[in-house]
Design an enzyme around this catalytic site. Structure first.
Site, mmCIF file in Angstrom:
data_model
loop_
_atom_site.group_PDB
_atom_site.id
_atom_site.type_symbol
_atom_site.label_atom_id
_atom_site.label_comp_id
_atom_site.label_asym_id
_atom_site.label_seq_id
_atom_site.Cartn_x
_atom_site.Cartn_y
_atom_site.Cartn_z
ATOM 1 N N ASP A 77 0.811 -1.208 0.000
ATOM 2 C CA ASP A 77 0.000 0.000 0.000
ATOM 3 C C ASP A 77 0.852 1.270 0.000
ATOM 4 O O ASP A 77 2.067 1.217 0.174
ATOM 5 C CB ASP A 77 -0.963 0.001 1.202
ATOM 6 N N ASP A 104 -7.876 -2.999 14.206
ATOM 7 C CA ASP A 104 -9.262 -3.245 13.765
ATOM 8 C C ASP A 104 -9.362 -4.414 12.780
ATOM 9 O O ASP A 104 -10.380 -4.608 12.140
ATOM 10 C CB ASP A 104 -9.847 -1.971 13.135
ATOM 11 N N HIS A 163 -7.506 -4.820 10.005
ATOM 12 C CA HIS A 163 -7.190 -4.540 8.596
ATOM 13 C C HIS A 163 -5.895 -5.237 8.159
ATOM 14 O O HIS A 163 -4.999 -5.480 8.973
ATOM 15 C CB HIS A 163 -7.140 -3.035 8.299
ATOM 16 N N GLU A 183 -9.711 -1.578 5.293
ATOM 17 C CA GLU A 183 -10.361 -1.327 6.573
ATOM 18 C C GLU A 183 -11.624 -2.184 6.689
ATOM 19 O O GLU A 183 -12.106 -2.729 5.685
ATOM 20 C CB GLU A 183 -10.729 0.164 6.666
#
Ligand code: F6R
Length: 262
Positions: A68, A137, A139, A144
């Site tokens: 990313d 979370d 990811h 996400e």
């Protein structure tokens, strides 16, 4: 089910990763590594660099694809993932920077950059070993919660939590953390032949429990690893602290034949 390995610390995890990559490099003359930024893979890269040097392995044909990049951040910025990958991977492993790609976060071309990136990965023959971290979370990459489990590389909006988690790289000022990114999709990540996810510390315990022992849900993107035929999840005691089947994972790894590798 993914294989879960519980280690004592990041160094032990790093040695396991380095061993898997070394095996790949001995089998294949033009291997393709999937690369991640963040703190989780740093010890793994260090151990790999040490092993490559000790065994005198030439890495000039190694290709790499990062997961990313921030959208709209100058690649020269010290916290761009291009700069980070150069610093933490390309230089210590003596890779050819031209063979290591990072998604292009330039806003002028971002609408087509995702499809171009997936095409480049396919052209390289796909990723052999993809290293992954995991967000608090759940990811992976910057996918996400709520990300399509079939997604390709594309632009995404970061959550407030991820921006807070990453503010430490931007003078602890969350307003300096970009709001958007371009990330390999979960569908892209699942195409890699071997996934190795690393997680350390209590802060990751809930995400790891949902990833390994929860249902498959886009609400915990890493749970998509349950769909992969060859996924290895390496955690320390703290990150594995909420796993119900912990004793079984330990027993299985301890009794695994050495020739099998991971
Ligand atoms: C990094 C990436 C992220 C991180 C994750 C965990 O390229 O894609 O998914 O792996 O945010 O970050 P650390 O390892 O810093 O806890």
């Amino acid at each position: 089910m993914a294989e879960v390995i519980i280690v004592k610390d990041e160094d032990e995890a790093g040695e396991i990763y380095a061993e898997a990559v070394l095996r790949l490099f001995k089998e294949k003359s033009d291997p393709v590594l999937g690369l991640a930024t963040g703190s989780s893979p740093l010890a793994a890269y260090r151990h790999l660099a040490k092993r490559l040097q000790r065994e005198g392995i030439n890495t000039e044909n190694v290709r790499g694809f990062a997961l990313d990049e921030y959208a709209g951040l100058d690649p020269q910025h010290p916290q761009s993932y291009r700069s980070t990958i150069n610093r933490t991977v390309v230089e210590p492993l003596h890779l050819n920077p031209e063979l290591v790609r990072v998604p292009n976060g330039n806003l002028d071309t971002i609408q087509t950059a995702g499809a171009d990136y997936d095409a480049a990965i396919a052209k390289a023959g796909g990723v052999d070993i993809q290293i992954l971290g995991i967000g608090t979370d759940g990811h992976i990459g910057f996918n996400e919660p709520g990300s399509s489990l079939a997604s390709g590389t594309r632009i995404k909006t970061l959550t407030e939590q991820t921006r807070i988690d990453n503010a430490r790289f931007f003078d602890n000022d969350v307003t300096k953390v970009p709001t958007h990114c371009i990330t390999q999709g979960i569908g892209t990540i699942l195409k890699a032949r071997h996934l190795i996810l690393l997680a350390f510390g209590e802060g990751k315990a809930q995400a790891i429990s949902e990833t390994v022992e929860g249902g498959i849900s886009s609400f915990c993107p890493a749970s998509a690893l349950q769909l992969h035929p060859h996924a290895t999840i390496i955690v320390d005691e703290a990150a594995g602290g909420r796993l119900r089947n912990k004793d079984y994972y330990k027993w299985a790894f301890k009794n695994k034949p050495e020739w099998q590798g991971i």
